[in-house]
Design a protein around this motif. Structure first.
Motif, PDB file in Angstrom:
ATOM      1  N   LEU A  19      41.546   3.319  15.557  1.00 52.10           N
ATOM      2  CA  LEU A  19      41.498   1.954  15.027  1.00 52.10           C
ATOM      3  C   LEU A  19      41.032   2.056  13.579  1.00 52.10           C
ATOM      4  O   LEU A  19      39.852   1.942  13.276  1.00 52.10           O
ATOM      5  N   ASN A  20      41.986   2.295  12.707  1.00 52.95           N
ATOM      6  CA  ASN A  20      41.673   2.611  11.317  1.00 52.95           C
ATOM      7  C   ASN A  20      42.358   1.621  10.388  1.00 52.95           C
ATOM      8  O   ASN A  20      43.580   1.559  10.330  1.00 52.95           O
ATOM      9  N   GLY A  21      41.578   0.798   9.681  1.00 56.96           N
ATOM     10  CA  GLY A  21      42.143  -0.129   8.717  1.00 56.96           C
ATOM     11  C   GLY A  21      41.606  -1.535   8.881  1.00 56.96           C
ATOM     12  O   GLY A  21      40.809  -1.818   9.776  1.00 56.96           O
ATOM     13  N   ALA A  22      42.056  -2.415   8.021  1.00 61.28           N
ATOM     14  CA  ALA A  22      41.673  -3.819   8.112  1.00 61.28           C
ATOM     15  C   ALA A  22      42.402  -4.479   9.273  1.00 61.28           C
ATOM     16  O   ALA A  22      43.485  -4.055   9.669  1.00 61.28           O
ATOM     17  N   SER A  55      38.146   5.551  18.073  1.00 60.80           N
ATOM     18  CA  SER A  55      37.767   6.104  16.775  1.00 60.80           C
ATOM     19  C   SER A  55      37.921   4.981  15.754  1.00 60.80           C
ATOM     20  O   SER A  55      39.036   4.604  15.392  1.00 60.80           O
ATOM     21  N   ILE A  56      36.797   4.411  15.300  1.00 62.89           N
ATOM     22  CA  ILE A  56      36.831   3.175  14.515  1.00 62.89           C
ATOM     23  C   ILE A  56      36.443   3.412  13.061  1.00 62.89           C
ATOM     24  O   ILE A  56      35.431   4.040  12.763  1.00 62.89           O
ATOM     25  N   ASN A  57      37.279   2.917  12.178  1.00 61.59           N
ATOM     26  CA  ASN A  57      36.969   2.913  10.750  1.00 61.59           C
ATOM     27  C   ASN A  57      37.583   1.637  10.180  1.00 61.59           C
ATOM     28  O   ASN A  57      38.721   1.638   9.704  1.00 61.59           O
ATOM     29  N   SER A  58      36.857   0.529  10.265  1.00 59.10           N
ATOM     30  CA  SER A  58      37.416  -0.765   9.879  1.00 59.10           C
ATOM     31  C   SER A  58      36.365  -1.667   9.249  1.00 59.10           C
ATOM     32  O   SER A  58      35.266  -1.819   9.788  1.00 59.10           O
ATOM     33  N   PRO A  59      36.722  -2.316   8.132  1.00 56.21           N
ATOM     34  CA  PRO A  59      35.800  -3.260   7.493  1.00 56.21           C
ATOM     35  C   PRO A  59      35.927  -4.672   8.042  1.00 56.21           C
ATOM     36  O   PRO A  59      35.273  -5.585   7.561  1.00 56.21           O
ATOM     37  N   GLY A  60      36.801  -4.850   9.045  1.00 52.03           N
ATOM     38  CA  GLY A  60      36.963  -6.167   9.643  1.00 52.03           C
ATOM     39  C   GLY A  60      38.224  -6.862   9.188  1.00 52.03           C
ATOM     40  O   GLY A  60      39.174  -6.241   8.720  1.00 52.03           O
ATOM     41  N   GLY A  61      38.227  -8.190   9.343  1.00 52.18           N
ATOM     42  CA  GLY A  61      39.409  -8.975   9.009  1.00 52.18           C
ATOM     43  C   GLY A  61      39.511 -10.183   9.926  1.00 52.18           C
ATOM     44  O   GLY A  61      38.528 -10.904  10.114  1.00 52.18           O
ATOM     45  N   SER A  62      40.654 -10.363  10.540  1.00 51.38           N
ATOM     46  CA  SER A  62      40.923 -11.536  11.368  1.00 51.38           C
ATOM     47  C   SER A  62      40.042 -11.588  12.612  1.00 51.38           C
ATOM     48  O   SER A  62      40.060 -10.655  13.424  1.00 51.38           O
ATOM     49  N   PRO A  63      39.275 -12.671  12.816  1.00 49.05           N
ATOM     50  CA  PRO A  63      38.474 -12.776  14.040  1.00 49.05           C
ATOM     51  C   PRO A  63      39.331 -12.930  15.290  1.00 49.05           C
ATOM     52  O   PRO A  63      38.960 -12.441  16.359  1.00 49.05           O
ATOM     53  N   PHE A  87      33.331   5.366  18.614  1.00 45.42           N
ATOM     54  CA  PHE A  87      32.756   6.286  17.633  1.00 45.42           C
ATOM     55  C   PHE A  87      33.061   5.743  16.240  1.00 45.42           C
ATOM     56  O   PHE A  87      34.220   5.644  15.833  1.00 45.42           O
ATOM     57  N   VAL A  88      31.998   5.367  15.530  1.00 43.26           N
ATOM     58  CA  VAL A  88      32.148   4.766  14.209  1.00 43.26           C
ATOM     59  C   VAL A  88      32.225   5.873  13.165  1.00 43.26           C
ATOM     60  O   VAL A  88      31.376   6.762  13.123  1.00 43.26           O
ATOM     61  N   GLU A  89      33.234   5.796  12.312  1.00 46.67           N
ATOM     62  CA  GLU A  89      33.352   6.737  11.203  1.00 46.67           C
ATOM     63  C   GLU A  89      32.630   6.133   9.988  1.00 46.67           C
ATOM     64  O   GLU A  89      31.428   5.955  10.029  1.00 46.67           O
ATOM     65  N   ASP A  90      33.337   5.796   8.927  1.00 45.22           N
ATOM     66  CA  ASP A  90      32.662   5.241   7.746  1.00 45.22           C
ATOM     67  C   ASP A  90      32.042   3.879   8.039  1.00 45.22           C
ATOM     68  O   ASP A  90      30.905   3.618   7.663  1.00 45.22           O
ATOM     69  N   GLY A  96      35.410  -5.098  12.629  1.00 42.12           N
ATOM     70  CA  GLY A  96      35.337  -3.709  13.081  1.00 42.12           C
ATOM     71  C   GLY A  96      34.231  -3.513  14.097  1.00 42.12           C
ATOM     72  O   GLY A  96      34.368  -2.748  15.051  1.00 42.12           O
ATOM     73  N   TYR A  97      33.102  -4.222  13.911  1.00 41.16           N
ATOM     74  CA  TYR A  97      32.027  -4.128  14.891  1.00 41.16           C
ATOM     75  C   TYR A  97      32.395  -4.901  16.157  1.00 41.16           C
ATOM     76  O   TYR A  97      31.983  -4.530  17.259  1.00 41.16           O
ATOM     77  N   TRP A  98      33.162  -6.002  16.015  1.00 43.68           N
ATOM     78  CA  TRP A  98      33.672  -6.715  17.190  1.00 43.68           C
ATOM     79  C   TRP A  98      34.454  -5.748  18.073  1.00 43.68           C
ATOM     80  O   TRP A  98      34.289  -5.737  19.310  1.00 43.68           O
ATOM     81  N   LEU A  99      35.298  -4.902  17.461  1.00 48.47           N
ATOM     82  CA  LEU A  99      36.059  -3.912  18.221  1.00 48.47           C
ATOM     83  C   LEU A  99      35.131  -2.892  18.875  1.00 48.47           C
ATOM     84  O   LEU A  99      35.337  -2.507  20.032  1.00 48.47           O
ATOM     85  N   ALA A 100      34.121  -2.442  18.142  1.00 46.45           N
ATOM     86  CA  ALA A 100      33.196  -1.454  18.695  1.00 46.45           C
ATOM     87  C   ALA A 100      32.508  -1.983  19.943  1.00 46.45           C
ATOM     88  O   ALA A 100      32.247  -1.229  20.894  1.00 46.45           O
ATOM     89  N   CYS A 101      32.222  -3.278  19.967  1.00 41.88           N
ATOM     90  CA  CYS A 101      31.534  -3.878  21.112  1.00 41.88           C
ATOM     91  C   CYS A 101      32.423  -3.973  22.352  1.00 41.88           C
ATOM     92  O   CYS A 101      31.934  -4.321  23.428  1.00 41.88           O
TER      93      CYS A 101
END
Length: 266
Positions: A19-22, A55-63, A87-90, A96-101
């Protein structure tokens, strides 16, 4: 070959979803439920994975897209009885945290950035610039609020109030999602839901993450040294592989770049 031999136990497999990107409902290559659905479905349904790792590297975006993707992951996790680890990368911030949860456990690097549990709306106002250059704005609507937040006219207090009401509703949904998934692991710190964000080590203290760990060694620690990994991600069209790459040579989309820039990663 032994996985094809009856009565011989196969090595455990961990399905990895990148899960990489906005996060955006856009054909430009951002993360969306429609783009990710085939990969997520394959990860849970192909064979019997011992676990699924995000594998998450996302600054977020659409709720909304964040909610749809996370809900799909939870639905399949419960249906297939497969645990999920994030697993959070950068960065796993905002959406992005919504996805992690969506995961049962969240792991991060010491220097990862997590949090930003809030809602933001940003734009520009051009009405004064238009006056200076002598441009007249002509807008005709049926419905007095149809041109709400029009950037080419002076900002109205009632428009801002309406926007803040919408943001409050979305923020409440975000907070409820985090609280339902993290439960009593959250520290109760007064800044948790203010939109603030932290490094991985501090996020563990606050209960936003469960520990400091990287994907491969952690999954092997949990499932054995012979654990195999199957990686899944959205399939890219020829345009996305070649045309989109050419576009990126001239600069990424301003919207996505602004999201990354909030965390010092542009």
């Amino acid at each position: 070959m032994k996985r094809f031999i009856p009565f011989v136990k196969s090595d455990p497999v961990v399905a990895v979803i990148r899960l990489n990107g906005a996060i955006m409902a856009s054909p430009r290559g951002g993360l969306s439920d429609a783009a990710l659905a085939p990969a997520i479905e394959r990860a849970f349904r192909k064979g019997k994975p011992a676990a699924v790792a995000l594998s998450i590297n996302s600054p977020g975006g659409s709720p909304v897209q964040s909610s749809l993707i996370a809900a799909r992951i939870r639905r399949l996790s419960e249906e297939k009885e497969v645990p999920v680890h994030a697993f959070v990368e950068d960065v796993a911030a905002s959406g992005g945290y919504w996805l992690a949860c969506a995961a049962d456990h969240i792991w991060a690097d010491h220097s990862s950035i997590l949090g930003s549990i809030g809602v933001i709306s940003a734009g520009f106002g051009f009405h004064e610039a238009m006056q200076k250059i002598g441009v007249e704005r002509r807008v005709h609507t049926a419905g007095e609020d149809k041109s709400i937040l029009d950037p080419f006219r002076p900002e109205r207090a009632e428009d801002v109030d309406r926007l803040k009401d919408l943001q409050s509703d979305i923020h409440d949904a975000f907070k409820a999602h985090v609280a339902s998934r993290r439960g009593d692991r959250l520290s109760g710190d007064k800044d948790l839901f203010t939109g603030a964000f932290w490094t991985g080590a501090k996020a563990v203290e606050l209960g936003l993450a469960d520990g400091i760990a990287h994907l491969v060694p952690k999954m092997k620690d949990l499932h054995g040294d012979k654990t195999r990994f199957a990686v899944y991600g959205p399939k890219r069209s020829l345009w996305q592989r070649f045309g989109a790459q050419i576009a990126q040579d001239f600069g990424r989309g301003l919207e996505e770049q602004a999201l990354w820039a909030r965390y010092g990663l542009s």
